[in-house]
Design a protein around this motif. Structure first.
Motif: not given
Length: 508
Positions: A143-144, A166-167, A147-148, A177
């Motif tokens: 997830r990290s 996603s972000t 998100e990046t 979202s």
């Protein structure tokens, strides 16, 4: 035959053998006497408690974390009052450390129907907990990452309904979202794709014919505000548990296309200036070469007129007039060429504060096209502190493009292909830029004539590139020189005036 199996079934189902079987499987049995509130444990259950099982409910609750005590107490109370079974997980502090167990239980009633015991099983779930923790860690890590990364990610089911957003997708499309999930992915498409997307999905379900999955394609996306943008879409398919999902990775190409447009504009500028510079160099050379014969023509005509002065030919007067006019036109042609040469030699340009690194970067995008395919290794070492120069951007990029292209051409047949570009400050408030290659270098006797107009070592060269480059650098108050290097290739060095004010703005 059925009767022959009965002793075996009785043996398997006997209480003693069942208890031993559960012990061997590390499944403990337990019972809470609801009269005296004492616990009774099997050997396996005691081992799960580290060899010392609690004697009553309060002793069982004591080692539990505060957040775990109330749920267990409430579960026991519900089981006694309502007959509700329970299934809880708890971490138990043992001498060997924290141990995770699963506690399942229910009411056992006496002959009178009243609740007599609360009993059940105790199972070791340490391995399960470690697996869950590993999965949580991997999920958190994934997830990290998602998100990046700059690319947006959207997951849809086979009906086109968005399941994950996603972000980066939130930033790209402008939807949160919570707003996107549950919506059809056609929400992110302009017409006519928006209306046709469901039919595309139906066709794929029917034919399994791939038009974009696993291929990637440049398409158009639509933001929440209705604006559209170019994007590269890559789609993968997965089938967990028989369900079909599609994961799309989306890259915004807006900046990429703007960069390409800027490079095309820059290339057009360089081509235009290059042509003007070539014309100017040729005009200067022609002016130099033609001025002498024009002066000679004028002198011959003046001499011929003097000779005619002693002639008694009746046409002499007319011939003298013709010679005078021809001499005037020869003088006029010389003046035109001198003015043209003077205009070209002025080298007027618009000089501004520029970044050497940016000049090299933009010129490299044009001059080093194909370097990777040619197997050329690029090594740049540009001084970030002494980076600002006062120059005409297009002219200096013209010099850099010319040197870059020459270096690539020189390394076409070289076993080692490396191009070096560096910059540093030298005395006299100058920035020196160096371009080196590992090509064929200079043949003997070439260096003295290298910068002369129309001198070339290329089969189809015009011989004006380096001459123009030197004129441009000298027009900036610098010097352009060439030498052989330790790799057997060529090194070009040129100097530019450092910007007088380090705080001056840079043209973007």
């Amino acid at each position: 035959m059925i009767g022959a199996h009965k002793p075996i079934i009785d043996l398997v189902l006997s209480e003693e053998n069942l208890r031993h079987g559960l012990d061997d499987a590390e499944v403990g049995l337990w019972a809470l006497d609801l009269v005296d509130r004492t616990f009774h444990w099997s050997d396996a259950a005691r081992r799960l408690f580290g060899g010392s099982a609690p004697a009553n409910l309060e002793a069982l609750l004591a080692p539990l974390a505060a957040e775990g005590r109330n749920p267990l107490r409430e579960a026991v109370d519900r089981a006694v009052s309502q007959g509700t079974p329970f299934d809880l997980q708890h971490g138990i502090a043992t001498p060997a450390g924290m141990h995770w167990v699963r506690l399942r239980g229910g009411i056992i009633r006496g002959p009178d129907g009243a609740p007599r015991l609360l009993g059940g099983v105790l199972m070791d779930i340490d391995d399960q907990k470690r697996l869950e923790e590993a999965l949580r860690t991997r999920e958190s890590h994934l997830r990290s990452i998602l998100e990046t990364i700059p690319d947006a990610m959207v997951v849809i089911d086979e009906r086109g309904i968005m399941q994950s957003f996603s972000t980066a997708a939130e930033r790209l499309f402008g939807y949160s979202s919570s707003e996107a999930l549950g919506q059809n992915v056609s929400l992110l498409m302009p017409e006519p794709d928006s209306s046709k997307h469901d039919s595309y999905m139906a066709r794929y379900r029917r034919t399994a014919e791939q038009h974009i999955i696993g291929i990637g394609r440049i398409v158009t996306g639509r933001r929440r505000d209705g604006t559209t943008f170019p994007m590269h879409l890559s789609i993968g398919e997965m089938n967990p548990g028989g369900d079909r999902y599609f994961t799309g990775f989306i890259r915004d190409l807006t900046e990429h296309q703007q960069t390409q447009a800027r490079l095309q504009e820059l290339q057009s500028e360089l081509v235009h200036v290059s042509r003007l510079s070539a014309m100017g160099e040729m005009a200067s050379a022609l002016a130099h070469e033609l001025n002498q014969p024009l002066a000679a023509i004028s002198n011959y005509m003046k001499g011929s007129r003097r000779l005619l002065g002693a002639s008694e030919d009746p046409s002499a007067a007319k011939i003298e007039v013709a010679l005078d006019r021809a001499a005037e036109q020869a003088m006029r042609a010389g003046q035109i060429i001198r003015r043209l040469r003077s205009f070209v030699s002025r080298g007027e340009s618009e000089k501004r504060v520029e970044s050497v690194a940016k000049l090299v970067e933009e010129a490299g995008a044009l001059g080093l096209t194909g370097a990777r395919e040619q197997g050329v290794l690029l090594r740049f070492n540009l001084d970030p502190v002494n980076d600002l120069v006062l120059v005409d951007r297009v002219q200096i990029q013209q010099v850099l493009v010319n040197l870059f292209r020459n270096a690539l051409d020189a390394m076409t047949q070289s076993p080692r292909r490396e191009l070096y570009a560096s910059s540093h400050r030298i005395e006299g408030d100058l920035i020196e830029v160096t371009i080196s290659d590992t090509g064929s270098g200079f043949a003997e006797g070439v260096l003295p004539s290298l910068f002369q107009t129309f001198f070339t070592t290329k089969e189809n060269g015009m011989g004006v590139g380096l001459s123009i480059s030197r004129s441009i650098i000298e027009g900036h108050g610098g010097r352009l020189n060439a030498e052989s290097n330790e790799f057997g290739g060529a090194t070009f060095r040129f100097t530019l005036p450092a910007a007088p004010n380090e705080g001056a703005g840079i043209d973007g």
